[in-house]
Design a protein around this motif. Structure first.
Motif, PDB file in Angstrom:
ATOM      1  N   GLY A 186      23.533  14.425 -11.790  1.00 51.50           N
ATOM      2  CA  GLY A 186      23.927  15.773 -11.426  1.00 51.50           C
ATOM      3  C   GLY A 186      23.174  16.350 -10.240  1.00 51.50           C
ATOM      4  N   GLY A 187      22.243  15.591  -9.684  1.00 51.79           N
ATOM      5  CA  GLY A 187      21.534  16.049  -8.502  1.00 51.79           C
ATOM      6  C   GLY A 187      20.332  16.928  -8.765  1.00 51.79           C
ATOM      7  N   VAL A 188      19.807  16.896  -9.976  1.00 45.78           N
ATOM      8  CA  VAL A 188      18.601  17.671 -10.299  1.00 45.78           C
ATOM      9  C   VAL A 188      17.389  17.019  -9.644  1.00 45.78           C
ATOM     10  CG1 VAL A 188      17.079  18.431 -12.173  1.00 45.78           C
ATOM     11  CG2 VAL A 188      19.568  18.488 -12.472  1.00 45.78           C
ATOM     12  N   ARG A 189      16.520  17.841  -9.069  1.00 46.88           N
ATOM     13  CA  ARG A 189      15.301  17.298  -8.470  1.00 46.88           C
ATOM     14  C   ARG A 189      14.299  16.948  -9.571  1.00 46.88           C
ATOM     15  NH1 ARG A 189      12.811  20.344  -3.572  1.00 46.88           N
ATOM     16  NH2 ARG A 189      12.622  22.096  -5.015  1.00 46.88           N
ATOM     17  N   VAL A 190      13.746  15.752  -9.482  1.00 46.27           N
ATOM     18  CA  VAL A 190      12.876  15.225 -10.539  1.00 46.27           C
ATOM     19  C   VAL A 190      11.464  15.042  -9.999  1.00 46.27           C
ATOM     20  CG1 VAL A 190      12.435  13.270 -12.082  1.00 46.27           C
ATOM     21  CG2 VAL A 190      14.789  14.068 -11.695  1.00 46.27           C
ATOM     22  N   ALA A 191      10.492  15.573 -10.735  1.00 50.57           N
ATOM     23  CA  ALA A 191       9.074  15.338 -10.455  1.00 50.57           C
ATOM     24  C   ALA A 191       8.492  14.524 -11.606  1.00 50.57           C
ATOM     25  CB  ALA A 191       8.311  16.654 -10.292  1.00 50.57           C
ATOM     26  N   PHE A 192       7.728  13.511 -11.279  1.00 51.88           N
ATOM     27  CA  PHE A 192       7.187  12.573 -12.257  1.00 51.88           C
ATOM     28  C   PHE A 192       6.215  13.267 -13.205  1.00 51.88           C
ATOM     29  CE2 PHE A 192       4.212   9.428 -13.781  1.00 51.88           C
ATOM     30  CZ  PHE A 192       4.923   8.255 -13.919  1.00 51.88           C
ATOM     31  N   GLY A 193       6.352  12.998 -14.490  1.00 53.13           N
ATOM     32  CA  GLY A 193       5.417  13.500 -15.492  1.00 53.13           C
ATOM     33  C   GLY A 193       5.578  12.733 -16.778  1.00 53.13           C
ATOM     34  N   THR A 194       4.482  12.551 -17.514  1.00 57.28           N
ATOM     35  CA  THR A 194       4.488  11.633 -18.649  1.00 57.28           C
ATOM     36  C   THR A 194       4.184  12.263 -20.000  1.00 57.28           C
ATOM     37  OG1 THR A 194       2.142  11.141 -18.348  1.00 57.28           O
ATOM     38  CG2 THR A 194       3.729   9.750 -17.147  1.00 57.28           C
ATOM     39  N   LEU A 233       6.371  12.449  -3.142  1.00 64.20           N
ATOM     40  CA  LEU A 233       6.875  13.589  -2.368  1.00 64.20           C
ATOM     41  C   LEU A 233       7.313  14.740  -3.257  1.00 64.20           C
ATOM     42  CD1 LEU A 233       9.033  11.584   0.224  1.00 64.20           C
ATOM     43  CD2 LEU A 233       6.679  12.391   0.487  1.00 64.20           C
ATOM     44  N   ASN A 234       8.114  14.439  -4.281  1.00 66.88           N
ATOM     45  CA  ASN A 234       8.620  15.506  -5.148  1.00 66.88           C
ATOM     46  C   ASN A 234       7.508  16.151  -5.962  1.00 66.88           C
ATOM     47  OD1 ASN A 234      11.140  14.889  -4.184  1.00 66.88           O
ATOM     48  ND2 ASN A 234      12.050  14.419  -6.171  1.00 66.88           N
ATOM     49  N   ALA A 235       6.649  15.327  -6.547  1.00 66.30           N
ATOM     50  CA  ALA A 235       5.564  15.883  -7.359  1.00 66.30           C
ATOM     51  C   ALA A 235       4.605  16.702  -6.505  1.00 66.30           C
ATOM     52  CB  ALA A 235       4.821  14.765  -8.083  1.00 66.30           C
ATOM     53  N   ALA A 236       4.358  16.265  -5.270  1.00 66.50           N
ATOM     54  CA  ALA A 236       3.499  17.040  -4.378  1.00 66.50           C
ATOM     55  C   ALA A 236       4.101  18.416  -4.104  1.00 66.50           C
ATOM     56  CB  ALA A 236       3.280  16.284  -3.072  1.00 66.50           C
ATOM     57  N   VAL A 280       0.849  -1.185   0.000  1.00 59.59           N
ATOM     58  CA  VAL A 280       0.000   0.000   0.000  1.00 59.59           C
ATOM     59  C   VAL A 280       0.888   1.239   0.000  1.00 59.59           C
ATOM     60  CG1 VAL A 280      -1.792   1.247   1.267  1.00 59.59           C
ATOM     61  CG2 VAL A 280      -1.804  -1.269   1.230  1.00 59.59           C
ATOM     62  N   LEU A 281       0.552   2.205  -0.846  1.00 54.07           N
ATOM     63  CA  LEU A 281       1.375   3.411  -0.955  1.00 54.07           C
ATOM     64  C   LEU A 281       0.509   4.607  -1.337  1.00 54.07           C
ATOM     65  CD1 LEU A 281       3.446   3.300  -4.261  1.00 54.07           C
ATOM     66  CD2 LEU A 281       1.978   1.410  -3.609  1.00 54.07           C
ATOM     67  N   PRO A 282       1.068   5.813  -1.241  1.00 58.34           N
ATOM     68  CA  PRO A 282       0.259   6.997  -1.567  1.00 58.34           C
ATOM     69  C   PRO A 282      -0.179   6.994  -3.025  1.00 58.34           C
ATOM     70  CG  PRO A 282       2.309   7.609  -0.442  1.00 58.34           C
ATOM     71  CD  PRO A 282       2.427   6.173  -0.805  1.00 58.34           C
ATOM     72  N   GLY A 283      -1.308   7.622  -3.280  1.00 60.67           N
ATOM     73  CA  GLY A 283      -1.740   7.817  -4.657  1.00 60.67           C
ATOM     74  C   GLY A 283      -0.663   8.517  -5.456  1.00 60.67           C
ATOM     75  N   LEU A 284      -0.519   8.126  -6.714  1.00 64.48           N
ATOM     76  CA  LEU A 284       0.544   8.653  -7.567  1.00 64.48           C
ATOM     77  C   LEU A 284       0.136   9.999  -8.171  1.00 64.48           C
ATOM     78  CD1 LEU A 284       1.386   5.278  -9.338  1.00 64.48           C
ATOM     79  CD2 LEU A 284       2.577   6.306  -7.378  1.00 64.48           C
ATOM     80  N   ILE A 285       1.150  10.790  -8.527  1.00 67.91           N
ATOM     81  CA  ILE A 285       0.941  12.141  -9.060  1.00 67.91           C
ATOM     82  C   ILE A 285       1.644  12.253 -10.397  1.00 67.91           C
ATOM     83  CG2 ILE A 285       1.270  14.606  -8.641  1.00 67.91           C
ATOM     84  CD1 ILE A 285       1.660  13.809  -5.612  1.00 67.91           C
ATOM     85  N   ASP A 286       0.922  12.639 -11.422  1.00 74.44           N
ATOM     86  CA  ASP A 286       1.507  12.879 -12.748  1.00 74.44           C
ATOM     87  C   ASP A 286       1.481  14.379 -13.005  1.00 74.44           C
ATOM     88  OD1 ASP A 286       2.206  13.071 -15.458  1.00 74.44           O
ATOM     89  OD2 ASP A 286       1.288  11.143 -15.936  1.00 74.44           O
TER      90      ASP A 286
END
Length: 433
Positions: free
Chosen positions: A339-347, A380-383, A81-87
């Motif tokens: 390179g340490g760039v922060r990544v937020a999920f998106g499709t 976390l990142n996408a939020a 069980v995990l948090p709802g995903l964010i696109d």
């Protein structure tokens, strides 16, 4: 008189029943028995716990499988069980196909809203409980967002941008048609010069958008040979960011070419969509500002496969750019991640098919991210990217009850997320095993 009293008593009884029903609905409790709980991606996985959901929010998490009188029990004891995903990058109002070029002339805003409702439901069933829609018919996308908020349509929580802010003739404006068509179907987001671009931003905010999306560079699917590099002047970029920030909005930029990536980040932009040809200077700018990269790798995979197959919907301009951009995107994400760039999920779903969003996870892992890092990008990142980090992205007391479950461990096999068995959004179960 007796008849009037009797009618009044009956009416009051009905009102009392309605209030009682509202009270019952207002105190709805569900207890989820989670076999394995990834409450905060990146932290310890807990086993055999109960998640108490009350009125659409997470009330508590307790060890063991507990029960409470009057509570509905949902058995996920055999699931992860995990948090709802964010696109963070979708286009719910459309999906690429043979008639894509004709749809602007054959579909109304109402048509698009209904099409979007279908895609929204598909996206929710795939486990994505929040999305950011970054480009489309303004009236339709606002209507869809608000219908889901009211409960009139089923879909993920939505943040919307409406039409992209674009230079006249740029990616996001109409291209590839005769002048009469171009003059009548120009994008409402097209602008030229700092003051006009600030006006375009303010007009969208006035209409009710949640964020601003611009097309800082040329794009693959615009039917023009205008290249993939920067298409806004520096002063235009600064004006867009400043106008948005003054009215409480962030700005994200579609950008492939490195000149567009770097110019937008230098102008104070908050995130980059795609980022195909980013370089070491781009990485430095990302890290200095804390901006997010939304890589949309699966869009690159999709257009490459379509171009190689000579898909009939692709024009020669689109095919040439697809073969230039698509094969670069996995390596782009690999370099950005290292390179340490922060990544937020998106499709960029709508280019590829809605509901296939979780394919992006597999490509992120292929690019060198661990399964945990990929899941963090979609929670976390996408939020944080969507400015909702205090509401969604984790399973914790006080957060929205956006919860999904899969049968296997996604931390060991990220492909488990392509087959979601359970979906709860804001406390409502939409899919159950």
């Amino acid at each position: 008189m007796t008849g009037i009293i009797t009618a009044l008593a009956a009416a009051l009884a009905l009102v009392g029943t309605a209030f009682a029903q509202e009270a019952d609905n207002a105190d709805s409790v569900t207890i989820i028995h989670a076999g394995h709980l990834i409450a905060v991606p990146g932290e310890r996985v807990r086993s055999e716990v109960s998640i108490i959901v009350r009125n659409g929010q997470i009330e508590a998490i307790e060890d063991g499988f507990i029960t409470r009188e009057g509570a509905e029990i949902t058995d996920l004891s055999g699931h992860y069980v995990l948090p709802g995903l964010i696109d963070s990058h979708v286009h719910l109002l459309s999906q690429r196909g043979p008639d894509s070029r004709l749809q602007p002339f054959t579909l109304s805003s109402a048509d698009r809203a209904f099409i979007g409702a279908r895609h929204a439901r598909t996206t929710l069933m795939a486990g994505f409980t929040t999305v950011q829609d970054v480009g489309g018919d303004l009236e339709a996308i606002l209507a869809l967002r608000d219908a889901i908020r009211r409960g009139d349509a089923v879909g993920p929580r939505m943040r919307v941008a409406g039409p992209s802010i674009t230079p006249t003739g740029g990616h996001g404006d109409i291209n590839g048609f005769n002048q009469r068509v171009v003059q009548n179907f120009a994008s409402p987001g097209a602008c030229n010069g700092p003051s006009d671009c600030a006006r375009a931003v303010r007009s969208l905010i006035q209409a009710g958008v949640d964020t601003i999306k611009i097309t800082a560079t040329g794009g693959v699917l615009s039917n023009t040979a205008a290249g993939l590099e920067v298409q806004f002047m520096d002063d235009e970029l600064r004006a867009i960011v400043q106008a948005a920030e003054m009215m409480g909005r962030r700005v994200t930029a579609h950008a492939h070419g490195v000149t567009g990536v770097n110019s937008f980040l230098a102008a104070g932009g908050h995130s980059i969509e795609h980022g195909t040809f980013l370089d070491n200077e781009s990485i430095r700018l990302f890290r200095r500002s804390g901006a997010f990269l939304v890589p949309t790798v699966m869009a690159g995979e999709f257009v490459t496969l379509e171009a190689e197959a000579n898909a009939p919907w692709m024009t020669p301009f689109q095919r040439a750019k697809a073969l230039q951009v698509g094969p670069q995107m996995v390596d782009m994400l690999r370099r950005a991640h290292r390179g340490g760039v922060r990544v937020a999920f998106g499709t960029d779903s709508g280019v590829s098919a809605h509901g296939d969003n979780a394919r992006e996870f597999e490509l992120m892992v292929q690019a060198g991210m661990t399964p945990a890092e990929a899941i963090i990008a979609a929670t976390l990142n996408a939020a944080e990217h969507l400015q909702l980090e205090n509401e969604i992205g984790r399973i914790a007391p006080g957060f929205h009850a956006d919860i999904i479950a899969v049968s296997g461990n996604p931390l060991e096999n990220i492909s488990e997320l392509r087959d979601v068995d359970f979906v709860m959004a804001a406390g409502v179960i939409h899919k159950a095993p």
